[in-house]
Design a protein around this motif. Structure first.
Motif, PDB file in Angstrom:
ATOM      1  N   UNK A 194       0.882  -1.146   0.062  1.00  8.08           N
ATOM      2  CA  UNK A 194       0.084  -0.032   0.034  1.00  8.08           C
ATOM      3  C   UNK A 194       0.778   1.234   0.005  1.00  8.08           C
ATOM      4  N   UNK A 195       2.044   1.178   0.775  1.00 16.89           N
ATOM      5  CA  UNK A 195       2.983   2.374   0.615  1.00 16.89           C
ATOM      6  C   UNK A 195       3.498   2.636  -0.995  1.00 16.89           C
ATOM      7  N   UNK A 196       3.255   1.573  -1.676  1.00 18.23           N
ATOM      8  CA  UNK A 196       3.913   1.632  -3.158  1.00 18.23           C
ATOM      9  C   UNK A 196       2.620   2.074  -3.901  1.00 18.23           C
ATOM     10  N   UNK A 197       1.410   2.166  -3.347  1.00 20.72           N
ATOM     11  CA  UNK A 197      -0.011   2.777  -4.247  1.00 20.72           C
ATOM     12  C   UNK A 197      -0.745   1.410  -4.608  1.00 20.72           C
ATOM     13  N   UNK A 198      -0.281   0.131  -4.219  1.00 16.84           N
ATOM     14  CA  UNK A 198      -1.002  -0.953  -4.632  1.00 16.84           C
ATOM     15  C   UNK A 198      -2.667  -1.075  -3.852  1.00 16.84           C
ATOM     16  N   UNK A 199      -3.493  -1.246  -4.465  1.00 14.86           N
ATOM     17  CA  UNK A 199      -4.666  -1.210  -4.130  1.00 14.86           C
ATOM     18  C   UNK A 199      -5.422  -2.674  -3.913  1.00 14.86           C
ATOM     19  N   UNK A 200      -6.141  -2.517  -2.769  1.00 17.13           N
ATOM     20  CA  UNK A 200      -6.480  -3.851  -2.187  1.00 17.13           C
ATOM     21  C   UNK A 200      -8.130  -3.768  -1.838  1.00 17.13           C
ATOM     22  N   UNK A 201      -8.832  -4.797  -1.991  1.00 16.82           N
ATOM     23  CA  UNK A 201     -10.242  -4.742  -1.874  1.00 16.82           C
ATOM     24  C   UNK A 201     -10.728  -6.367  -1.652  1.00 16.82           C
ATOM     25  N   UNK A 202     -11.622  -6.565  -1.192  1.00 12.57           N
ATOM     26  CA  UNK A 202     -12.093  -7.952  -0.947  1.00 12.57           C
ATOM     27  C   UNK A 202     -13.315  -8.369  -1.682  1.00 12.57           C
ATOM     28  N   UNK A 203     -13.627  -9.614  -1.756  1.00 12.19           N
ATOM     29  CA  UNK A 203     -14.854 -10.287  -2.332  1.00 12.19           C
ATOM     30  C   UNK A 203     -15.633 -10.460  -0.797  1.00 12.19           C
ATOM     31  N   UNK A 204     -16.920  -9.715  -0.811  1.00  7.27           N
ATOM     32  CA  UNK A 204     -17.610  -9.736   0.249  1.00  7.27           C
ATOM     33  C   UNK A 204     -18.341 -10.992   0.496  1.00  7.27           C
ATOM     34  N   UNK A 205     -17.679 -11.921   0.456  1.00  7.35           N
ATOM     35  CA  UNK A 205     -18.255 -13.405   0.571  1.00  7.35           C
ATOM     36  C   UNK A 205     -17.187 -14.112   1.559  1.00  7.35           C
ATOM     37  N   UNK A 206     -17.816 -15.170   2.418  1.00  5.90           N
ATOM     38  CA  UNK A 206     -16.780 -15.934   3.200  1.00  5.90           C
ATOM     39  C   UNK A 206     -16.499 -16.951   2.305  1.00  5.90           C
TER      40      UNK A 206
END
Length: 340
Positions: A194-206
């Motif tokens: 994230x310090x390098x600007x990489x974007x992270x998200x999650x699938x909203x499923x278990x």
């Protein structure tokens, strides 16, 4: 390569014989069938390697690498070198993939090429009463799903259970792979990305059941103790503050207790200046600690006058502090950040 699988599953293991078959079976029954399992046996002393080889003899999608007991980080980096896909899903030998896991995470990364990492919600696979702390952490992780929410709360705790992620191989390799040191290798990686600007998200499923064995590294290895987490986050938090804090290098620390001060002091090694503490305890308010005043939170200037970093770690405190600050016009990431 034209014959590369859609996903490589990176599975480092050591002495996982008791749970490994269940973990492997959960990957082999995925609804996405184009994958490989890169299993790196890190010098196991039990039947782990025999189990891996037996499975590999029946399914060519399983590639087994055997190494001396070098440790988790060397095993991870060796496995990365063997992965043929540009999408890698992490997996541990005691966790369980839900059938759609690989498909759903691949769909998210395909639909959003700007993302570098896709997480998911996880079920807690332990005793929620006996291990209440881990269960609470799982609940906390599951509350942070959207990209902006993960980014804003990354200094509070590690937002991604390691075996629940799928990432783009090229992004990890470009960042230097996993690093070995006196810190949790997964949290350091998320902060570095994230310090390098990489974007992270999650699938909203278990999509994963995250086990909680008594021999888990985070229970027995000093690299995963609380001080190690705060030390590694201080480095990246200081870098973030340099970019986002309009009053840099000055910050006000929310939390004047001894433990909060000790953890906040780690920022000073990275060029941050602590100008004051904020608390609500009448025994602390009005005092001076190391030349810095302790003020009541009701005495805080309005937003736009200073930047605050909260180090109050008691359960439920972060939510209460955010509620107070928002009620007074303070914006997360703009006027304050949570670090505990």
């Amino acid at each position: 390569m034209s014959n590369a699988p859609a996903v490589s599953v990176l599975l480092p293991v050591r002495n996982a014989a008791a749970t490994l078959e269940r973990a492997l079976d959960s990957v082999l029954c995925q609804t996405l069938d184009s994958f490989e399992i890169i299993a790196v046996d890190d010098g196991s002393g039990d039947a782990t390697l025999d189990i891996l080889r037996a499975y590999a003899s029946r399914d060519p999608r399983i590639i087994v690498e055997s190494t001396p007991p070098l440790g988790l980080v060397p095993a991870l980096n060796r496995g990365l070198d063997l992965c043929r896909s540009d999408l890698v899903a992490r997996m541990d030998g005691d966790d369980i993939c839900h059938p759609d896991r690989l498909l759903r995470q691949k769909e998210l990364l395909d639909a959003r090429p700007e993302l570098g990492v896709a997480g998911c919600l996880v079920h807690f696979g332990g005793d929620a009463e006996a291990a209440a702390g881990y269960a609470y952490h799982v609940d906390w992780c599951n509350r942070h799903v959207a990209e902006q929410d993960i980014a804003l709360h990354r200094f509070q705790e590690s937002p991604l259970p390691h075996p629940s992620v799928m990432f783009r191989t090229s992004i990890i390799l470009d960042a230097g792979g996993y690093r070995d040191g006196a810190f949790p290798e997964d949290y350091e990686l998320w902060l570095r990305l994230m310090d390098r600007g990489v974007r992270i998200a999650k699938v909203p499923e278990y999509l994963l059941t995250w086990s909680d064995p008594p021999e888990r590294l985070s229970r027995v290895d000093s690299r995963y103790d609380v001080d190690a987490f705060y030390a590694v986050k201080a480095q990246y938090l200081a870098r973030w503050l340099e970019q986002e804090n309009p009053f840099h290098p000055n910050v006000t620390i929310i939390g004047a207790g001894r433990i909060s001060r000790k953890r906040a002091d780690m920022l000073e090694a990275h060029g941050v200046t602590i100008e004051a503490y904020v608390d609500i305890d009448p025994r602390k308010v009005g005092k001076t600690v190391h030349g810095r005043p302790v003020i009541h939170r009701d005495e805080l200037d309005g937003p736009g006058k200073r930047f605050a970093v909260s180090y109050v770690a008691s359960r439920g405190a972060a939510g209460e502090i955010e509620e107070f600050l928002h009620a007074h016009g303070w914006g997360a990431g703009k006027d304050y950040i949570l670090a505990a």
